[in-house]
Enzyme design. Structure first.
Site, PDB file in Angstrom:
ATOM      1  N   ASN A   4      15.017  23.757  34.858  1.00  0.00           N
ATOM      2  CA  ASN A   4      13.863  24.353  35.549  1.00  0.00           C
ATOM      3  C   ASN A   4      12.758  23.303  35.637  1.00  0.00           C
ATOM      4  O   ASN A   4      12.124  22.994  34.634  1.00  0.00           O
ATOM      5  CB  ASN A   4      13.399  25.579  34.747  1.00  0.00           C
ATOM      6  CG  ASN A   4      12.120  26.181  35.309  1.00  0.00           C
ATOM      7  OD1 ASN A   4      11.742  25.910  36.460  1.00  0.00           O
ATOM      8  ND2 ASN A   4      11.439  26.988  34.514  1.00  0.00           N
ATOM      9  N   LYS A   6       9.940  23.526  37.140  1.00  0.00           N
ATOM     10  CA  LYS A   6       8.588  24.122  37.260  1.00  0.00           C
ATOM     11  C   LYS A   6       7.824  23.452  38.409  1.00  0.00           C
ATOM     12  O   LYS A   6       8.441  23.062  39.388  1.00  0.00           O
ATOM     13  CB  LYS A   6       7.841  24.020  35.936  1.00  0.00           C
ATOM     14  CG  LYS A   6       8.692  24.486  34.760  1.00  0.00           C
ATOM     15  CD  LYS A   6       7.911  24.687  33.506  1.00  0.00           C
ATOM     16  CE  LYS A   6       8.867  24.961  32.365  1.00  0.00           C
ATOM     17  NZ  LYS A   6       8.230  25.548  31.204  1.00  0.00           N
ATOM     18  N   HIS A  96      10.760  34.609  34.813  1.00  0.00           N
ATOM     19  CA  HIS A  96      10.410  33.559  33.855  1.00  0.00           C
ATOM     20  C   HIS A  96       9.115  33.968  33.142  1.00  0.00           C
ATOM     21  O   HIS A  96       8.218  34.555  33.749  1.00  0.00           O
ATOM     22  CB  HIS A  96      10.228  32.213  34.577  1.00  0.00           C
ATOM     23  CG  HIS A  96      10.115  31.068  33.620  1.00  0.00           C
ATOM     24  ND1 HIS A  96       8.937  30.760  32.990  1.00  0.00           N
ATOM     25  CD2 HIS A  96      11.040  30.188  33.158  1.00  0.00           C
ATOM     26  CE1 HIS A  96       9.143  29.726  32.182  1.00  0.00           C
ATOM     27  NE2 HIS A  96      10.411  29.364  32.267  1.00  0.00           N
ATOM     28  N   GLU A  98       6.553  32.434  32.384  1.00  0.00           N
ATOM     29  CA  GLU A  98       5.303  31.958  32.994  1.00  0.00           C
ATOM     30  C   GLU A  98       4.888  32.884  34.140  1.00  0.00           C
ATOM     31  O   GLU A  98       3.695  33.077  34.393  1.00  0.00           O
ATOM     32  CB  GLU A  98       5.467  30.496  33.445  1.00  0.00           C
ATOM     33  CG  GLU A  98       5.420  29.563  32.236  1.00  0.00           C
ATOM     34  CD  GLU A  98       6.169  28.254  32.387  1.00  0.00           C
ATOM     35  OE1 GLU A  98       6.518  27.890  33.519  1.00  0.00           O
ATOM     36  OE2 GLU A  98       6.413  27.608  31.350  1.00  0.00           O
ATOM     37  N   GLU A 168      14.694  33.403  26.382  1.00  0.00           N
ATOM     38  CA  GLU A 168      13.718  32.335  26.170  1.00  0.00           C
ATOM     39  C   GLU A 168      12.553  32.863  25.331  1.00  0.00           C
ATOM     40  O   GLU A 168      11.639  33.505  25.873  1.00  0.00           O
ATOM     41  CB  GLU A 168      13.178  31.853  27.509  1.00  0.00           C
ATOM     42  CG  GLU A 168      14.242  31.277  28.422  1.00  0.00           C
ATOM     43  CD  GLU A 168      13.627  30.290  29.396  1.00  0.00           C
ATOM     44  OE1 GLU A 168      14.052  29.133  29.382  1.00  0.00           O
ATOM     45  OE2 GLU A 168      12.715  30.663  30.151  1.00  0.00           O
ATOM     46  N   GLY A 174       8.144  24.920  26.111  1.00  0.00           N
ATOM     47  CA  GLY A 174       7.200  23.831  26.349  1.00  0.00           C
ATOM     48  C   GLY A 174       6.360  23.477  25.137  1.00  0.00           C
ATOM     49  O   GLY A 174       5.361  22.774  25.246  1.00  0.00           O
ATOM     50  N   SER A 214      12.549  24.430  24.647  1.00  0.00           N
ATOM     51  CA  SER A 214      12.538  23.089  24.048  1.00  0.00           C
ATOM     52  C   SER A 214      13.932  22.545  23.735  1.00  0.00           C
ATOM     53  O   SER A 214      14.132  21.869  22.722  1.00  0.00           O
ATOM     54  CB  SER A 214      11.665  23.066  22.786  1.00  0.00           C
ATOM     55  OG  SER A 214      10.334  23.427  23.117  1.00  0.00           O
TER      56      SER A 214
END
Ligand code: PEP
Length: 322
Positions: A4, A6, A96, A98, A168, A174, A214
């Site tokens: 991904n 982003k 996701h 985010e 996730e 991140g 990560s």
């Protein structure tokens, strides 16, 4: 393995990355039958990636990072599932964390996006996972299973079987904080169990479960060792083609270590029949070494140097990327 990207890399940089990734994987004779490789670039890169993949007949798949919950119409800035299908996307990431956090997407919206993706002939990568507070309260399994129920509502059993679900944990995305392999296994096993209970054993067997948070080449082997983890959704580390290729080729990393262990054991005289194995045929004289032993020395040193170079190289790449 899905990368991904982003909001990183313009369409020219996207082409360079996919070329490097494809070259590295083909140079190392990557087994695409064993590990599928997918990149998820920003929308504006997709046409260029499509042209490259089609033109060079690459075996790398590509995914969008999101899709509109609407079919078409007056939705400024949105991109429909039909448009993504026309660009040849294989997958679409939905839900996701985010997007859930920054754009207020709840399970109902994620569910609509998953249904639109399936209706357009693509596979959704449905993301679920808990935040730090929920993890600290010990409610991570329950929370994640609620998200699975809400996000998959109304999807046919055969379609569930073809889905990808990415677990996730938000606190690991991140942040450099990686969940332990046991953490990943605990929740992935619970997700598979929930699919078994609600849809059936066949769907539970076929659905692919990814861990994300990560992931790097230095921790992927332990994660992939877990029985209910089928792959990884990789963010930051997928922006480096060498690192992402090493993650995709996680299955080759233990082989090199095993070879080294075997060679060391042979050195210790436990292998037996060295002359036969290494073609020496001459027994060593007192205080001297045979051709077989010298060959063994060379192979061991070569494998050791290769292993050391891999470890140092990966360390440098990680340092450069952080
Ligand atoms: C992600 O964006 O889905 C992700 C897992 O990111 P990272 O690997 O950088 O934690």
């Amino acid at each position: 393995m899905a990368g991904n990207w982003k909001m990183n890399l313009n369409h020219q940089e996207a082409v360079v990355l996919v070329q490097k990734l494809a070259w590295t994987l083909s140079d190392k004779k990557h087994d695409y039958g064993q590990v599928e490789v997918v990149v998820a670039p920003p929308y504006v890169d997709l046409r260029s990636v499509q042209t490259l993949v089609d033109g060079d007949r690459l075996r790398i798949g590509y995914s969008a990072q999101d899709v509109s919950a609407h079919e078409s119409g007056a939705y400024t800035g949105e991109v429909s599932a039909a448009m993504l299908a026309k660009l040849g996307c294989d997958y679409v990431v939905v839900g996701h964390s985010e997007r859930r956090e920054m754009h207020g997407e709840d399970d109902a919206v994620v569910n609509t996006k998953a249904l639109r993706t399936l209706a357009a002939g693509m596979t959704p990568i449905v993301c679920v996972g808990e935040g730090l507070e929920v993890r600290k309260a010990g409610r991570h399994v329950e929370h994640t299973l609620d998200q699975v129920d809400g996000s998959l509502a109304g999807i046919d059993p055969e379609q569930v079987a073809s889905l990808v679900i990415a677990y996730e944990p938000v606190w690991a995305i991140g942040t450099g904080e990686v969940a332990t392999p046991d953490d990943a296994q605990e929740v992935c096993a619970a997700i598979r169990g929930r699919v078994r209970d609600t849809v059936g054993a066949d769907a539970a067997e076929s659905v692919r479960l990814l861990y994300g948070g990560s992931v790097k080449s230095s921790n992927v082997v332990g994660i992939m060792d877990q029985p209910d983890v089928d792959g990884a959704l990789v963010g930051g580390a997928s922006l480096d083609p060498a690192e992402f290729a090493a993650i995709c080729r996680y299955y080759a990393l233990p082989a090199l270590s095993l070879l080294l262990i075997l060679l060391v054991l042979l050195h210790k005289g436990r292998g037996g029949g060295l002359s036969d194995m290494f073609g020496g045929g001459m027994s060593s004289g007192l205080g001297g070494s045979s051709v077989a032993e010298r060959n063994l020395d060379r192979i061991t040193i070569g494998a050791g140097v290769l292993w050391f170079a891999c470890v140092v190289g990966l360390g440098l790449l990680l340092r450069a990327g952080s």
